[in-house]
Motif scaffolding. Sequence first.
Motif, short mmCIF file in Angstrom:
data_model
loop_
_atom_site.label_atom_id
_atom_site.label_comp_id
_atom_site.label_asym_id
_atom_site.label_seq_id
_atom_site.Cartn_x
_atom_site.Cartn_y
_atom_site.Cartn_z
N HIS A 147 8.24 10.57 6.58
CA HIS A 147 7.85 10.76 5.49
C HIS A 147 5.66 10.36 4.94
O HIS A 147 5.50 9.47 5.78
N PRO A 148 5.23 11.71 4.29
CA PRO A 148 3.86 11.61 3.51
C PRO A 148 3.31 10.03 3.88
O PRO A 148 2.12 9.80 3.96
N SER A 149 3.12 8.96 2.78
CA SER A 149 2.81 7.82 2.76
C SER A 149 3.03 7.44 4.22
O SER A 149 1.97 6.71 4.10
N VAL A 150 3.50 6.85 4.92
CA VAL A 150 3.88 6.32 5.93
C VAL A 150 3.13 7.05 7.33
O VAL A 150 2.49 6.42 7.25
N HIS A 151 3.55 7.70 7.11
CA HIS A 151 2.78 9.14 8.24
C HIS A 151 1.23 9.34 7.96
O HIS A 151 0.47 9.39 9.31
N LYS A 152 0.96 8.61 6.87
CA LYS A 152 -0.39 9.08 6.14
C LYS A 152 -1.26 7.74 6.99
O LYS A 152 -1.70 7.65 7.67
N MET A 153 -0.43 6.63 7.01
CA MET A 153 -1.03 5.60 7.63
C MET A 153 -0.99 5.29 8.38
O MET A 153 -1.55 4.50 9.26
N VAL A 181 1.31 -1.25 0.04
CA VAL A 181 -0.18 0.24 -0.50
C VAL A 181 1.09 1.19 -0.10
O VAL A 181 0.73 2.26 -0.89
N LEU A 182 1.95 1.13 0.95
CA LEU A 182 2.88 1.95 1.32
C LEU A 182 3.38 2.32 -0.40
O LEU A 182 4.28 3.56 -0.95
N THR A 183 3.44 1.57 -1.16
CA THR A 183 4.54 1.55 -2.89
C THR A 183 3.05 1.96 -3.11
O THR A 183 3.68 3.71 -4.48
N LEU A 184 2.01 1.33 -3.60
CA LEU A 184 0.98 2.30 -4.78
C LEU A 184 0.90 3.88 -3.88
O LEU A 184 0.22 4.53 -4.74
N ASP A 185 0.85 4.29 -2.72
CA ASP A 185 0.51 5.55 -2.11
C ASP A 185 1.29 6.55 -3.04
O ASP A 185 1.30 8.23 -3.25
N GLU A 186 3.09 6.19 -2.51
CA GLU A 186 3.97 6.65 -3.51
C GLU A 186 4.20 7.10 -4.72
O GLU A 186 4.38 7.85 -4.76
N ALA A 187 3.83 5.77 -5.38
CA ALA A 187 3.38 6.39 -6.91
C ALA A 187 2.68 7.30 -7.50
O ALA A 187 2.03 6.86 -8.21
N GLY A 188 1.55 7.13 -6.48
CA GLY A 188 0.40 7.84 -6.80
C GLY A 188 -0.64 7.03 -7.73
O GLY A 188 -1.42 7.04 -8.20
N ALA A 189 -0.61 5.88 -7.64
CA ALA A 189 -1.53 4.74 -8.25
C ALA A 189 -2.63 4.39 -8.28
O ALA A 189 -2.98 5.11 -6.72
N ASP A 190 -3.34 4.07 -9.13
CA ASP A 190 -5.07 3.95 -9.13
C ASP A 190 -5.35 3.03 -8.67
O ASP A 190 -4.98 1.69 -9.35
N TYR A 191 -5.53 2.28 -7.26
CA TYR A 191 -6.03 1.27 -6.91
C TYR A 191 -7.25 1.41 -6.27
O TYR A 191 -7.47 2.37 -5.32
N THR A 192 -7.24 -0.55 -6.39
CA THR A 192 -8.74 -0.64 -4.80
C THR A 192 -8.33 -1.31 -4.01
O THR A 192 -7.36 -2.08 -4.14
N ILE A 193 -8.73 -1.50 -3.15
CA ILE A 193 -8.47 -2.43 -2.10
C ILE A 193 -10.02 -3.30 -1.42
O ILE A 193 -10.38 -2.75 -1.37
N ARG A 194 -9.47 -4.75 -1.91
CA ARG A 194 -10.93 -5.60 -1.75
C ARG A 194 -9.93 -6.85 -0.46
O ARG A 194 -8.92 -7.09 -0.94
N GLU A 195 -11.60 -7.66 0.24
CA GLU A 195 -11.57 -8.66 0.03
C GLU A 195 -11.06 -9.85 -0.26
O GLU A 195 -10.50 -9.87 -1.19
N PRO A 196 -9.87 -10.55 0.15
CA PRO A 196 -10.01 -11.85 -0.60
C PRO A 196 -10.84 -12.87 -1.47
O PRO A 196 -10.43 -13.55 -1.84
N LYS A 197 -12.15 -12.88 -0.80
CA LYS A 197 -12.84 -13.31 -1.14
C LYS A 197 -13.00 -12.98 -2.82
O LYS A 197 -14.41 -13.28 -3.31
N ASP A 198 -12.80 -11.77 -2.87
CA ASP A 198 -13.14 -11.45 -4.06
C ASP A 198 -12.15 -11.27 -5.07
O ASP A 198 -12.43 -10.99 -6.57
N ALA A 199 -11.02 -12.37 -4.50
CA ALA A 199 -9.93 -12.17 -5.62
C ALA A 199 -10.49 -13.22 -6.30
O ALA A 199 -10.92 -14.09 -6.79
#
Length: 200
Positions: free
Chosen positions: A185-191, A28-46
Amino acid sequence: MTNTDQSAYTLYYWTACQQFWGRAIGVVLTLDEAGADYTIREPKDAPTGEGEALFAHFRYPAITLPNGMTIGQTPAILQILGQTFGLAGQTEAEQFDCQQTVLDINDIFSDALSGKLADKPERATQWFELLSHKLKDHRFLINDAPTVGDFHAVFATEWVHRKYRTDAYNDFPALARWWQDICAHPSVHKMKNSGIAMLP
Ligand SMILES: N[C@@H](CCC(=O)N[C@@H](CS)C(=O)NCC(=O)O)C(=O)O
């Protein structure tokens, strides 16, 4: 993060990271740092297609990439995202170093979780000396900017604090300084201020 199913990346993790970030921390920190477009879902949705079933689809995180592939194993996910977003070192030497560092960090996490660090503090000292050495010439583990190595190390450090000692880095000034810097660091501070627990 967005909440549409059209996101470029879909991460699957327990509780969809609504209750804890856990092993998804670095991803998540990597995706946030990159400003990526992402969604987080539950394992049942995989996805449950033939290919997905073959990679032991019962342990998470897993991530569906823009090319449609779904990948498991945290270090592999970090490697792919790090390369994609330029967060895995700049030069070839840094990139090789980053690959090893992610796996070193993963071992530190395993040793913390299993109780090995508590049973053998000299092992903790060896690991922390290795990390201190990595910080000798730059602010973060690979260079002067955070990489996937640093983001995975946030996850490992949370476990070190929980299972070994909350003051684990006190005798390692470079590491103590790194922890302060990465937490600011902003992404870590936010989390860390998200209201969602870092660990289950
Ligand atoms: N080697 C895998 C391990 C993944 C893993 O064990 N994930 C845990 C949650 S942090 C899990 O899904 N456990 C459920 C199970 O083992 O059934 C990785 O690094 O991603």
